[in-house]
Write an enzyme that holds these catalytic residues in place. Structure first.
Site, short mmCIF file in Angstrom:
data_model
loop_
_atom_site.label_atom_id
_atom_site.label_comp_id
_atom_site.label_asym_id
_atom_site.label_seq_id
_atom_site.Cartn_x
_atom_site.Cartn_y
_atom_site.Cartn_z
N ARG A 129 0.82 -1.22 0.00
CA ARG A 129 0.00 0.00 0.00
C ARG A 129 0.86 1.27 0.00
NH1 ARG A 129 -4.30 2.93 3.49
NH2 ARG A 129 -5.81 3.35 1.86
N HIS A 161 0.38 4.07 -2.83
CA HIS A 161 -0.02 5.45 -2.52
C HIS A 161 1.06 6.46 -2.83
CE1 HIS A 161 -3.92 5.17 0.02
NE2 HIS A 161 -3.92 4.30 -0.97
N HIS A 196 -6.25 -6.11 -3.66
CA HIS A 196 -7.08 -6.28 -2.46
C HIS A 196 -7.25 -7.74 -2.06
CE1 HIS A 196 -8.94 -1.97 -2.36
NE2 HIS A 196 -7.68 -2.01 -1.99
N TRP A 240 -10.53 -8.73 2.73
CA TRP A 240 -11.33 -9.04 1.53
C TRP A 240 -11.49 -10.55 1.33
CZ3 TRP A 240 -8.09 -4.79 1.80
CH2 TRP A 240 -8.63 -3.55 1.44
FE1 DDH Z 1 -6.46 -0.33 -1.58
N1 DDH Z 1 -7.37 0.18 0.17
N2 DDH Z 1 -7.75 0.84 -2.60
N3 DDH Z 1 -5.43 -0.73 -3.28
N4 DDH Z 1 -5.12 -1.40 -0.51
C1 DDH Z 1 -7.06 -0.27 1.43
C2 DDH Z 1 -6.11 -1.21 1.75
C3 DDH Z 1 -5.22 -1.74 0.82
C4 DDH Z 1 -8.78 1.57 -2.07
C5 DDH Z 1 -9.04 1.76 -0.72
C6 DDH Z 1 -8.41 1.08 0.30
C7 DDH Z 1 -5.77 -0.29 -4.53
C8 DDH Z 1 -6.97 0.35 -4.87
C9 DDH Z 1 -7.85 0.89 -3.96
C10 DDH Z 1 -4.06 -2.10 -1.05
C11 DDH Z 1 -3.58 -2.01 -2.34
C12 DDH Z 1 -4.22 -1.35 -3.38
C13 DDH Z 1 -7.92 0.36 2.39
C14 DDH Z 1 -7.88 0.13 3.89
C15 DDH Z 1 -8.76 1.19 1.69
C16 DDH Z 1 -9.87 2.07 2.26
C17 DDH Z 1 -6.81 1.00 4.56
C18 DDH Z 1 -6.77 0.78 6.05
O1 DDH Z 1 -7.80 1.00 6.70
O2 DDH Z 1 -5.70 0.38 6.55
C19 DDH Z 1 -9.59 2.11 -3.14
C20 DDH Z 1 -10.80 3.00 -2.95
C21 DDH Z 1 -9.02 1.67 -4.31
C22 DDH Z 1 -9.54 1.90 -5.69
O3 DDH Z 1 -10.57 2.63 -5.83
C23 DDH Z 1 -9.14 1.32 -6.75
C24 DDH Z 1 -4.72 -0.58 -5.47
C25 DDH Z 1 -4.75 -0.18 -6.94
C26 DDH Z 1 -3.74 -1.24 -4.76
C27 DDH Z 1 -2.41 -1.74 -5.23
O4 DDH Z 1 -1.57 -2.06 -4.47
C28 DDH Z 1 -2.11 -1.82 -6.67
C29 DDH Z 1 -3.50 -2.95 -0.03
C30 DDH Z 1 -2.34 -3.94 -0.22
C31 DDH Z 1 -4.22 -2.73 1.15
C32 DDH Z 1 -4.04 -3.41 2.51
C33 DDH Z 1 -3.21 -2.56 3.44
C34 DDH Z 1 -3.05 -3.16 4.82
O5 DDH Z 1 -2.55 -2.41 5.68
O6 DDH Z 1 -3.37 -4.31 5.05
#
Ligand code: DDH
Length: 283
Positions: A46, A50, A174, A190
């Protein structure tokens, strides 16, 4: 002149393999046993996402180059809540290998994490430079808002230069990790194996019955059978939208295709806006 050879400081030759190894060890370290599902992999993915996903193709601003998420203006936005944990985790590795930039380290950590969690190899190359200027932070609002629908997803990802197929492939990340109430407001994983990179996210999206969770938190969906899993409104958007859904179906049944497409898109994500010299091949 007149310097003895011992006075000539030989710079340490960057050895990215050593950094990869240190990241892999961190992901599975003893310290990780007490954290979430027992791995630091998901939060490192993540951080990489980000730091890169702020890219705007039209203006060439944002993206992983610069590592501007070190500064309050970017670190402090709601979307990045909790990612200070990932930054802090990597700090000892930065101290051990001071020659690597934060921007290279954060993106490499995401790539290594995908591989360590059973995903495909992610092509990665060094060359990002950190900027020490807080005014270079991208404005808030560049990352997706989980409460929104398909048009928002397209606005966000088309801005970076991705298409519908890549939006779905990237969303497959996810399969990993979970939502944390005190970070995003959402809660839960998920799927039942959140430390294994897999097609589970797509399979469950199609096969489970997803119902709105009854709770006092933000709107999210829960699986009718175990009520232990979750989907964000933006996750549901992938099966509600008739152009996204065929890719969900494709990836649910074809792991090789998902791994291949994810790997290509994630690698490109990590490179958005990075001015690599022409000659630097990704490995
Ligand atoms: Fe995500 N994501 N993500 N995400 N994401 C969250 C957690 C993780 C969205 C929202 C959230 C991608 C796309 C989207 C990962 C990777 C990727 C969380 C929770 C939210 C909310 C955060 C928390 O509470 O800690 C949304 C909206 C989108 C979208 O609209 C497409 C993408 C593209 C990726 C990527 O890596 C390519 C990962 C891994 C997590 C888990 C993190 C954790 O600490 O566990």
């Amino acid at each position: 002149f007149g310097k003895s050879s011992s006075e000539v400081k030989v710079a340490e030759k960057p050895d990215y393999e050593k950094v990869r190894k240190a990241i892999a060890e961190l992901i599975d370290s003893e310290k990780a046993e007490d954290y979430d599902d027992g791995s630091f992999g998901p939060i490192l993915v993540r951080l990489a996402w980000h730091s890169s996903g702020s890219y705007d193709k039209a203006s060439g601003t944002g993206g992983s180059n610069g590592a501007t998420m070190r500064f309050p203006a970017e670190k402090g936005i709601d979307a990045n809540k909790g990612l200070n944990i990932a930054q802090d985790l990597l700090e000892p590795i930065k101290k051990q290998f001071p020659w690597i930039s934060y921007s290279d380290l954060w993106t490499l950590a995401g790539a290594v994490a995908i591989e360590e969690l059973g995903g495909p190899h992610i092509k990665w190359r060094p060359g990002r430079k950190d900027v020490d200027d807080e005014t270079k932070c991208p404005p808030d609002g560049r990352l997706p808002d989980a409460a929104k629908g398909p048009p928002h997803l397209r606005d966000i990802f088309y801005r970076m230069g991705f298409n519908d197929q890549e939006i779905v492939a990237l969303s497959g990340a996810h399969a990993l990790g979970r939502c944390h109430r005190d970070r995003s407001g959402f809660e839960g994983p998920w799927n039942h194996s959140p430390t294994t990179f897999s097609t589970e996210y797509f399979r469950l999206l199609l096969e489970e019955k997803w119902i709105p969770r009854k709770w006092d938190g933000p709107k999210q969906y829960t699986d009718a059978s175990t009520k232990e899993l979750m989907m964000l409104p933006t996750d549901m958007a992938l099966i509600w939208d008739k152009k996204f859904k065929p890719y969900v179906e494709l990836y649910a049944k074809d792991q090789d295709r998902f791994f291949e497409d994810f790997s290509a898109a994630f690698s490109r994500l990590l490179e958005l806006g990075v001015p690599f010299p022409e000659s630097a091949p990704a490995t």
